[in-house]
Design a protein around this motif. Structure first.
Motif, PDB file in Angstrom:
ATOM      1  N   LYS A 245       5.737  32.138  49.573  1.00 31.43           N
ATOM      2  CA  LYS A 245       5.483  31.042  48.635  1.00 31.43           C
ATOM      3  C   LYS A 245       5.919  31.439  47.226  1.00 31.43           C
ATOM      4  N   LYS A 246       5.624  32.687  46.828  1.00 33.49           N
ATOM      5  CA  LYS A 246       6.005  33.155  45.503  1.00 33.49           C
ATOM      6  C   LYS A 246       7.522  33.221  45.358  1.00 33.49           C
ATOM      7  N   LYS A 249       8.953  29.763  44.923  1.00 31.62           N
ATOM      8  CA  LYS A 249       8.722  29.215  43.585  1.00 31.62           C
ATOM      9  C   LYS A 249       9.698  29.799  42.573  1.00 31.62           C
ATOM     10  N   ARG A 250      10.080  31.059  42.792  1.00 32.21           N
ATOM     11  CA  ARG A 250      10.995  31.712  41.852  1.00 32.21           C
ATOM     12  C   ARG A 250      12.444  31.331  42.097  1.00 32.21           C
TER      13      ARG A 250
END
Length: 258
Positions: A245-246, A249-250
């Motif tokens: 997920k991180k 997002k990036r």
């Protein structure tokens, strides 16, 4: 609305919403099934895509365990109520008793069903108990299966509580969709706890996601391997989901033109 947690699509909403929606399904005389999901079911689904498909085709999948409730917040920012089978079962029986909705129990030993009958008569005297059936611990013949389907459909029941354990009960309910003409809900280990064959963990253990540890002390031989594997697998899977997920997002920042 459902949100994905690793391998399962979990239904969101307040605890009361689940009760109301199940009662609405009863009124609609809908052939469908409801799954009560915990970490064990999630890991089973992750390891078996066919089983994941069965659970994800349910009309509703409740977040039974606190790890799923916390995961909903971690992955989706949703503060979800816990909808545990051990709460859902007695609350549904209270509602069906007050509304005179006939219920049927399928699964478990005859001893458990005898205790269930006595418990319901004592605790919910207004209940309409349409029937209880303890199937043999083997694969049913087609004739036996057809007889059971007819027996349940002709009983007058409006909801079927299925206590075969995960993943057997979910597979059985999916196979009965369109044949058993009422909502089916897999209650698994909630039934022996409700009728007093097993004790439920204290509330503080429930809230801290340690209810599994209390169950382990009651049935160490049966549950040790399951919890040792499933709990560690879940922690790893959740960690990977958070990392993914991180990264996602990036990615727009790393690839501004994509």
């Amino acid at each position: 609305m459902k949100k994905a947690i690793i391998s399962l699509n979990i239904t969101t909403g307040s605890y009361r919403m689940f009760i109301d929606n199940i009662l609405a399904l009863i009124n609609d005389v809908t052939s469908c099934y409801i799954c009560v999901a915990n970490v064990h079911m999630l890991v089973e689904a992750y390891n078996d895509p066919r089983f994941a498909s069965i659970v994800n085709k349910s009309v509703m999948t409740t977040p039974d365990g606190m790890p799923l409730v916390w995961s909903m917040n971690i992955l989706h920012g949703i503060k979800q109520d816990r909808v545990a089978g051990m709460d859902l079962l007695p609350d549904l029986l209270k509602e069906t008793s007050e509304k005179q909705i006939p219920v049927y129990f399928y699964g478990g030993t005859q001893e458990m069903l005898n205790k269930t009958k006595q418990f319901i008569i004592t605790k919910y005297p207004g209940s309409v108990l349409a029937g209880l059936h303890s199937p043999p611990f083997r694969e049913l013949t087609k004739i036996e299966e057809n007889d059971i389907v007819e027996k349940i459909n002709q009983s007058g029941a409006k909801i079927l509580f299925v206590a075969l354990g995960c993943p057997k009960q979910e597979k059985w309910m999916a196979s009965m969709k369109g044949r058993i003409m009422m909502p089916m809900i897999g209650i698994g280990g909630a039934l022996p706890v409700m009728v007093g064959l097993q004790k439920r963990a204290p509330e503080w253990l429930q809230k801290t996601s340690l209810e599994w540890l209390y169950r382990l002390t009651q049935e160490p031989k049966r549950l040790f391997k399951r919890y040792a594997i499933t709990n560690s697998s879940f922690i790893w899977l959740l960690f990977k989901a958070v990392v993914q997920k991180k990264i996602s997002k990036r990615s727009p920042e790393l690839h501004p033109y994509k």
